[in-house]
Design a protein around this motif. Sequence first.
Motif, mmCIF file in Angstrom:
data_model
loop_
_atom_site.group_PDB
_atom_site.id
_atom_site.type_symbol
_atom_site.label_atom_id
_atom_site.label_comp_id
_atom_site.label_asym_id
_atom_site.label_seq_id
_atom_site.Cartn_x
_atom_site.Cartn_y
_atom_site.Cartn_z
ATOM 1 N N ARG A 151 0.670 -1.211 0.028
ATOM 2 C CA ARG A 151 -0.017 -0.101 -0.183
ATOM 3 C C ARG A 151 0.770 1.138 -0.056
ATOM 4 O O ARG A 151 1.627 1.577 0.860
ATOM 5 N N ILE A 152 0.826 1.999 -1.266
ATOM 6 C CA ILE A 152 1.708 3.109 -1.230
ATOM 7 C C ILE A 152 1.066 4.332 -1.557
ATOM 8 O O ILE A 152 -0.039 4.469 -2.073
ATOM 9 N N LEU A 153 1.422 5.415 -0.766
ATOM 10 C CA LEU A 153 0.955 6.676 -0.434
ATOM 11 C C LEU A 153 1.685 7.641 -1.240
ATOM 12 O O LEU A 153 3.049 7.836 -1.230
ATOM 13 N N VAL A 154 1.015 8.351 -2.223
ATOM 14 C CA VAL A 154 1.915 9.294 -3.170
ATOM 15 C C VAL A 154 1.218 10.591 -3.031
ATOM 16 O O VAL A 154 0.122 10.948 -2.981
ATOM 17 N N VAL A 155 2.296 11.451 -2.502
ATOM 18 C CA VAL A 155 1.827 12.887 -2.150
ATOM 19 C C VAL A 155 2.576 13.767 -3.249
ATOM 20 O O VAL A 155 3.887 14.028 -3.015
ATOM 21 N N THR A 208 -1.405 -1.204 -4.021
ATOM 22 C CA THR A 208 -2.436 -0.479 -3.730
ATOM 23 C C THR A 208 -2.129 1.047 -3.727
ATOM 24 O O THR A 208 -1.023 1.192 -2.824
ATOM 25 N N VAL A 209 -2.654 1.879 -4.321
ATOM 26 C CA VAL A 209 -1.986 3.352 -4.380
ATOM 27 C C VAL A 209 -3.220 4.117 -3.742
ATOM 28 O O VAL A 209 -4.470 4.250 -3.840
ATOM 29 N N GLU A 210 -2.758 5.038 -2.693
ATOM 30 C CA GLU A 210 -3.470 6.277 -2.326
ATOM 31 C C GLU A 210 -2.763 7.452 -2.774
ATOM 32 O O GLU A 210 -1.776 7.781 -2.534
ATOM 33 N N LEU A 211 -3.719 8.537 -2.981
ATOM 34 C CA LEU A 211 -2.983 9.776 -3.564
ATOM 35 C C LEU A 211 -3.423 10.907 -2.633
ATOM 36 O O LEU A 211 -4.582 10.871 -2.093
ATOM 37 N N ALA A 212 -2.454 12.027 -2.503
ATOM 38 C CA ALA A 212 -2.553 12.913 -1.646
ATOM 39 C C ALA A 212 -2.105 14.215 -2.592
ATOM 40 O O ALA A 212 -0.859 14.044 -2.816
ATOM 41 N N GLU A 213 -2.742 15.553 -2.643
ATOM 42 C CA GLU A 213 -2.062 16.570 -3.368
ATOM 43 C C GLU A 213 -1.495 17.581 -2.408
ATOM 44 O O GLU A 213 -1.065 18.544 -2.881
ATOM 45 N N ASN A 214 -1.617 17.410 -1.100
ATOM 46 C CA ASN A 214 -0.805 18.187 -0.258
ATOM 47 C C ASN A 214 -0.594 17.662 0.861
ATOM 48 O O ASN A 214 -0.890 16.355 1.283
ATOM 49 N N ALA A 215 -0.001 18.422 1.862
ATOM 50 C CA ALA A 215 0.361 17.835 3.271
ATOM 51 C C ALA A 215 -0.809 17.527 4.097
ATOM 52 O O ALA A 215 -0.993 16.535 4.807
ATOM 53 N N ARG A 267 -1.510 13.940 5.895
ATOM 54 C CA ARG A 267 -1.610 13.807 7.027
ATOM 55 C C ARG A 267 -2.785 12.892 7.410
ATOM 56 O O ARG A 267 -2.786 12.051 8.259
ATOM 57 N N ALA A 268 -3.869 13.295 6.900
ATOM 58 C CA ALA A 268 -4.980 12.293 7.250
ATOM 59 C C ALA A 268 -4.937 11.039 6.857
ATOM 60 O O ALA A 268 -5.441 10.090 7.294
ATOM 61 N N ALA A 269 -4.286 10.937 5.479
ATOM 62 C CA ALA A 269 -4.156 9.709 5.109
ATOM 63 C C ALA A 269 -3.266 8.642 5.797
ATOM 64 O O ALA A 269 -3.490 7.657 6.351
ATOM 65 N N ARG A 270 -2.344 9.373 6.455
ATOM 66 C CA ARG A 270 -1.275 8.701 7.398
ATOM 67 C C ARG A 270 -1.847 8.302 8.665
ATOM 68 O O ARG A 270 -2.020 7.090 9.309
ATOM 69 N N ARG A 306 -5.253 7.570 8.966
ATOM 70 C CA ARG A 306 -6.331 6.628 8.642
ATOM 71 C C ARG A 306 -5.589 5.302 8.904
ATOM 72 O O ARG A 306 -6.162 4.377 9.422
ATOM 73 N N ALA A 307 -4.492 5.122 8.425
ATOM 74 C CA ALA A 307 -3.622 3.945 7.939
ATOM 75 C C ALA A 307 -2.360 3.991 7.810
ATOM 76 O O ALA A 307 -1.989 4.851 7.090
ATOM 77 N N ARG A 308 -1.554 3.110 8.305
ATOM 78 C CA ARG A 308 0.031 3.342 7.920
ATOM 79 C C ARG A 308 0.400 2.656 6.515
ATOM 80 O O ARG A 308 0.083 1.634 6.397
ATOM 81 N N PRO A 309 0.783 3.415 5.674
ATOM 82 C CA PRO A 309 1.237 3.077 4.364
ATOM 83 C C PRO A 309 2.473 2.318 4.348
ATOM 84 O O PRO A 309 3.291 2.296 5.324
ATOM 85 N N ASP A 310 2.525 1.178 3.463
ATOM 86 C CA ASP A 310 4.015 0.449 3.570
ATOM 87 C C ASP A 310 5.031 1.124 3.083
ATOM 88 O O ASP A 310 6.302 0.925 3.457
ATOM 89 N N LEU A 311 4.548 2.454 2.349
ATOM 90 C CA LEU A 311 5.802 3.187 1.749
ATOM 91 C C LEU A 311 5.202 4.599 1.459
ATOM 92 O O LEU A 311 4.065 4.511 0.836
ATOM 93 N N VAL A 312 5.861 5.679 1.214
ATOM 94 C CA VAL A 312 5.594 6.877 0.762
ATOM 95 C C VAL A 312 6.302 7.271 -0.191
ATOM 96 O O VAL A 312 7.484 7.482 0.178
ATOM 97 N N LEU A 313 5.842 8.230 -1.249
ATOM 98 C CA LEU A 313 6.448 8.901 -2.226
ATOM 99 C C LEU A 313 6.000 10.402 -1.845
ATOM 100 O O LEU A 313 4.832 10.841 -2.080
#
Length: 228
Positions: free
Chosen positions: A3-7, A27-34, A38-41, A43-50
Motif C-alpha cells: 500500500r503506497i501513498l503518493v503525495v 494499492t495506491v492512495e493519492l494526496a495532493e498536499n500535506a 496527514r489524514a491518510a497517514r 487513517r492507516a500506516r502505508p507500507d511506503l510513501v512517495l
Amino acid sequence: MARILVVDDEIGIRELLSEILYDEGHTVELAENAAQARAARLRARPDLVLLDIWMPDTDGVSLLKEWGSQGLLDMPVIMMSGHATVDTAVEATRIGAVDFLEKPITLQKLLKSIAAGLARPVLSPSLAAAARLPERRPETGQPLVTTPAPEAAEPQAKDTGNSLLGSIALDQPLRDARDEFERIYFEYHLGRENHSMTRVSEKTGLERTHLYRKLKQLGIDSSRKKSS
C-alpha cells in the motif's frame, strides 16, 4: 503487493505514478498536499510513501520532520523533487527518508528505489531509540546483562506435494497465479456488494477509475446482473 501513498501537488505526476504502481500490483492512495497526506497517514500506516518536497501548504521536508517528531515515521519515505538542492536531499535523508529521486523520474529508478524501500525495515524514532538503550537494573541503574536464551530449532518445512491453493495452481508463473487470485477476489466483492462499484471501491481500497481498469484487464463483467 504494498500500500503506497503518493503525495504530490501535480495531478500529472500523481496519475503517472499511480498507473505505474497499479500496474506493478500495488494499492495506491493519492494526496495532493500535506493536509491530505496527514489524514491518510492517520487513517492507516502505508507500507511506503512517495513524498514531493515542494508543495503549496507544507513542504515535504517539514512534513517528514513532523511525522518524525510525532512517532509516525515508521514507514519508508522516498522524497521526490525536480528543484531540490543537494543540501535538501541530505537533510531529508538525515531526518529519515530512505531515498531521494530527482524528477523527471525514470521507471527503472522508481521501481528500484521502491523495491529497496519496501525491503528495508524502518523503526519509529521512539522504537529505534529504545532498541539502542540497554535494559538497566532498577536498584543500581547499571546495564542489565542477560544470558541469551538458546535458539529454538527452526521447524523444518515439509513438502506435502500439494501444488494447489484452493483452485489456484501454484506451479505456474507468479503473474498468472496473481491474476487468478485477483479474479476470484474481485468477483467475490462484486457479488457481495451487488455490483455496486462505489462499495466495491471502498472495500478494495481502489479508486473507481483503477477499479474499472483492473476489472477490464481481468476480463470481469462489472455490470449489475439483471434478475430474470
